[in-house]
Design a protein around this motif. Structure first.
Motif, PDB file in Angstrom:
ATOM      1  N   VAL A  25       0.849  -1.193   0.000  1.00 42.15           N
ATOM      2  CA  VAL A  25       0.000   0.000   0.000  1.00 42.15           C
ATOM      3  C   VAL A  25       0.884   1.242   0.000  1.00 42.15           C
ATOM      4  CG1 VAL A  25      -1.661   1.339   1.360  1.00 42.15           C
ATOM      5  CG2 VAL A  25      -1.937  -1.137   1.143  1.00 42.15           C
ATOM      6  N   MET A  26       1.952   1.231   0.790  1.00 46.17           N
ATOM      7  CA  MET A  26       2.861   2.375   0.863  1.00 46.17           C
ATOM      8  C   MET A  26       3.505   2.645  -0.498  1.00 46.17           C
ATOM      9  SD  MET A  26       4.116   4.786   2.690  1.00 46.17           S
ATOM     10  CE  MET A  26       4.019   4.444   4.435  1.00 46.17           C
ATOM     11  N   GLN A  27       3.816   1.599  -1.232  1.00 48.05           N
ATOM     12  CA  GLN A  27       4.386   1.784  -2.569  1.00 48.05           C
ATOM     13  C   GLN A  27       3.396   2.517  -3.468  1.00 48.05           C
ATOM     14  OE1 GLN A  27       5.519  -2.112  -3.946  1.00 48.05           O
ATOM     15  NE2 GLN A  27       7.231  -2.287  -2.530  1.00 48.05           N
ATOM     16  N   LYS A  84      14.002  -1.842   6.322  1.00 45.08           N
ATOM     17  CA  LYS A  84      14.403  -1.253   7.605  1.00 45.08           C
ATOM     18  C   LYS A  84      13.316  -1.341   8.659  1.00 45.08           C
ATOM     19  CE  LYS A  84      17.711   2.015   5.622  1.00 45.08           C
ATOM     20  NZ  LYS A  84      18.081   3.434   5.475  1.00 45.08           N
ATOM     21  N   GLY A  85      12.176  -1.924   8.308  1.00 42.69           N
ATOM     22  CA  GLY A  85      11.111  -2.064   9.295  1.00 42.69           C
ATOM     23  C   GLY A  85       9.743  -1.957   8.660  1.00 42.69           C
ATOM     24  N   SER A  86       8.722  -2.239   9.456  1.00 48.70           N
ATOM     25  CA  SER A  86       7.349  -2.217   8.964  1.00 48.70           C
ATOM     26  C   SER A  86       6.848  -0.787   8.786  1.00 48.70           C
ATOM     27  CB  SER A  86       6.436  -2.950   9.960  1.00 48.70           C
ATOM     28  OG  SER A  86       6.328  -2.196  11.156  1.00 48.70           O
ATOM     29  N   VAL A  87       5.736  -0.661   8.092  1.00 48.81           N
ATOM     30  CA  VAL A  87       5.111   0.646   7.912  1.00 48.81           C
ATOM     31  C   VAL A  87       4.703   1.217   9.271  1.00 48.81           C
ATOM     32  CG1 VAL A  87       3.118   1.864   6.931  1.00 48.81           C
ATOM     33  CG2 VAL A  87       4.326   0.132   5.563  1.00 48.81           C
ATOM     34  N   HIS A  88       4.147   0.353  10.131  1.00 48.23           N
ATOM     35  CA  HIS A  88       3.748   0.825  11.465  1.00 48.23           C
ATOM     36  C   HIS A  88       4.958   1.341  12.250  1.00 48.23           C
ATOM     37  CE1 HIS A  88      -0.276  -1.067  11.061  1.00 48.23           C
ATOM     38  NE2 HIS A  88      -0.602  -0.126  11.925  1.00 48.23           N
ATOM     39  N   ALA A  89       6.085   0.650  12.128  1.00 47.07           N
ATOM     40  CA  ALA A  89       7.291   1.082  12.843  1.00 47.07           C
ATOM     41  C   ALA A  89       7.758   2.435  12.317  1.00 47.07           C
ATOM     42  CB  ALA A  89       8.400   0.048  12.690  1.00 47.07           C
ATOM     43  N   TRP A  90       7.689   2.609  11.011  1.00 40.43           N
ATOM     44  CA  TRP A  90       8.110   3.869  10.405  1.00 40.43           C
ATOM     45  C   TRP A  90       7.172   5.007  10.824  1.00 40.43           C
ATOM     46  CZ3 TRP A  90       6.979   6.474   5.320  1.00 40.43           C
ATOM     47  CH2 TRP A  90       7.966   7.392   4.987  1.00 40.43           C
TER      48      TRP A  90
END
Length: 199
Positions: A25-27, A84-90
């Motif tokens: 989804v972020m992409q 480098k990590g999940s979307v939630h982490a970012w």
């Protein structure tokens, strides 16, 4: 999250299209897909608000900071690295950073005000320059506000210029809260584009 003014719980929000993972989804968000941004918003907005509220401790300011974080996610989506990590982490990292910045900014402003009061300095040139810059920015904001729909313009004005919460905006405009949230989100995107903010 109970009491959050930002978005409906993820379970009642827009389903992720075709079972996409959040990084996928972020992409799509990075490519300017506003529908994907709606999915992202529903997925992380409550978490973002909760983190900000813990740091800022003021609900109205926390709502404002949380919206800034969501705009950051939209603007910086192309910088997200799933390695480098999940979307939630970012999103969590951005939320915490923004919240800490807001607290530090408020403390710095309070210190500056105190210092100015103690010294009683007069700096007319700086004051004039600051007023001119503020006026130019205000003119641009007013021009961009005219491009919003009537409901978006009213909602943004009530929330950001009169300090109302989303729920208070919904009550004032006699419009369902989910509709206000959607119009606010879309309005913020349009303002960002109009103001020429780029990634």
């Amino acid at each position: 999250m109970r009491g959050s003014q930002l978005s409906e719980p993820a379970s009642s929000g827009t389903p992720r299209p075709a079972g996409l993972r959040l990084d996928e989804v972020m992409q799509r968000v990075a490519c300017g897909d506003k529908e994907a941004f709606t999915v992202l918003y529903d997925a992380v907005a409550d978490t973002v608000f909760g983190i900000v509220l813990k740091v800022v401790r003021d609900r109205a300011q926390s709502e404002e900071v949380a919206q800034e974080v969501m705009i950051d996610l939209w603007r910086r989506a192309s910088r997200y690295d799933p390695g480098k990590g999940s979307v939630h982490a970012w999103a969590t990292m951005l939320a915490h950073r923004r919240a800490v910045d807001r607290v530090r900014s408020a403390e710095a402003a309070a210190n500056r005000d105190h210092d100015h009061a103690v010294r009683d300095l007069q700096r007319p040139y700086d004051d004039v320059a600051e007023r001119v810059e503020t006026r130019l920015q205000s003119q641009q904001v007013r021009r961009c506000m005219k491009q919003l729909t009537e409901l978006q313009r009213q909602a943004v004005t009530l929330a950001y210029y009169q300090g109302l919460t989303y729920r208070e905006v919904a009550e004032t405009l006699r419009t369902p809260l989910p509709t206000i949230k959607t119009r606010m989100r879309d309005g913020l995107i349009r303002l960002r584009d109009c103001m020429g903010v780029t990634t």
